[in-house]
Design an enzyme around this catalytic site. Sequence first.
Site, PDB file in Angstrom:
ATOM      1  N   CYS A   1       0.844  -1.203   0.000  1.00  0.00           N
ATOM      2  CA  CYS A   1       0.000   0.000   0.000  1.00  0.00           C
ATOM      3  C   CYS A   1       0.880   1.256   0.000  1.00  0.00           C
ATOM      4  O   CYS A   1       0.653   2.197  -0.759  1.00  0.00           O
ATOM      5  CB  CYS A   1      -0.930  -0.017   1.212  1.00  0.00           C
ATOM      6  SG  CYS A   1      -2.116   1.334   1.246  1.00  0.00           S
ATOM      7  N   CYS A   2       1.916   1.264   0.837  1.00  0.00           N
ATOM      8  CA  CYS A   2       2.830   2.413   0.873  1.00  0.00           C
ATOM      9  C   CYS A   2       3.580   2.551  -0.443  1.00  0.00           C
ATOM     10  O   CYS A   2       3.858   3.664  -0.892  1.00  0.00           O
ATOM     11  CB  CYS A   2       3.835   2.281   2.018  1.00  0.00           C
ATOM     12  SG  CYS A   2       3.209   2.784   3.622  1.00  0.00           S
TER      13      CYS A   2
ATOM     14  N   CYS B   1      -0.960   8.509   7.462  1.00  0.00           N
ATOM     15  CA  CYS B   1      -2.305   8.236   6.938  1.00  0.00           C
ATOM     16  C   CYS B   1      -3.234   7.834   8.101  1.00  0.00           C
ATOM     17  O   CYS B   1      -2.809   7.170   9.051  1.00  0.00           O
ATOM     18  CB  CYS B   1      -2.262   7.091   5.936  1.00  0.00           C
ATOM     19  SG  CYS B   1      -1.409   7.486   4.403  1.00  0.00           S
TER      20      CYS B   1
ATOM     21  N   CYS C   1      -3.526   4.168   9.421  1.00  0.00           N
ATOM     22  CA  CYS C   1      -2.276   3.626   9.972  1.00  0.00           C
ATOM     23  C   CYS C   1      -1.701   4.507  11.076  1.00  0.00           C
ATOM     24  O   CYS C   1      -0.502   4.435  11.369  1.00  0.00           O
ATOM     25  CB  CYS C   1      -1.252   3.452   8.853  1.00  0.00           C
ATOM     26  SG  CYS C   1      -1.813   2.336   7.559  1.00  0.00           S
TER      27      CYS C   1
ATOM     28  N   CYS D   1       7.732   4.324   5.788  1.00  0.00           N
ATOM     29  CA  CYS D   1       6.814   4.052   4.677  1.00  0.00           C
ATOM     30  C   CYS D   1       7.561   3.532   3.458  1.00  0.00           C
ATOM     31  O   CYS D   1       6.971   2.896   2.592  1.00  0.00           O
ATOM     32  CB  CYS D   1       6.032   5.313   4.311  1.00  0.00           C
ATOM     33  SG  CYS D   1       7.026   6.625   3.614  1.00  0.00           S
TER      34      CYS D   1
END
Length: 251
Positions: free
Chosen positions: A118-119, A202, A205, A237
Amino acid sequence: MTDEKQHRLKELQAKYGALPIEKLLEALIKTEFAGKIASFSSFGSWSALLLDIVAKIDNTTPVLFLETGKHFPETLEFVETIKSKIGLKNIIALTPDEKILANADANGTLWQINVNRCCWIRKVEPLDRHLTEVGYDAVITGRRSYQTKEREGMATIELDDQNRFRINPFAFWSKDEIKAEFNKRGLPQHPLYDKGYPSIGCAPCTRMVKPGEDERAGRWAHVADLSTGSDKQKQECGIHLDRKDVAEFAI
Ligand code: SF4
């Protein structure tokens, strides 16, 4: 890392490495890398300090913001606050590639099962795409060596694995020094800071930090509880890591 870049790194370190932050950044922004340097910003807590220094040198310096689509609304409001209070004129929001997103995270829940991928999709890929398109020679970060184990060995001026100079003007500043300078300048703080969020990324998270916890304990705190293949809490990240260390998460 080429010999030529290594040589220039040594020259830059010798010439500017020990200068006070304003002089260091002025020389790099206005002379050494004029038109070829950008600053990163997460627009998190304490971000206003670096941005204020950069803006006072040249408020048209590009400021790169990773618009992941997963920020707290307060962070997006804070970008606008900083823009108006500090007078930055060139904030560039970098967004994920729509096709990659549609293929790999169509329902937006990838963070629940694979934070590293995702990162990569929402941060690393958009950043690398932009850095390559524009061709910056140097980037400025607000990282401090006390923040994480990964950051302990950083230098004020270094070369990354893509042969780009990385400037970390706060590398050796303590938490107290950051706070003192921030307060001296009367800068705006992220609205979530006083609500228990000393480090803000984010929304999915980032959780509130409990009394006595490390200031980054709220980042990716869910990872250790998920079946992500790792029981270790994620600390970075990926944008500041060697790309070979995140290559397996690329699509
Ligand atoms: S911090 Fe979380 S939501 Fe944001 S890009 Fe990384 S995994 Fe995704």
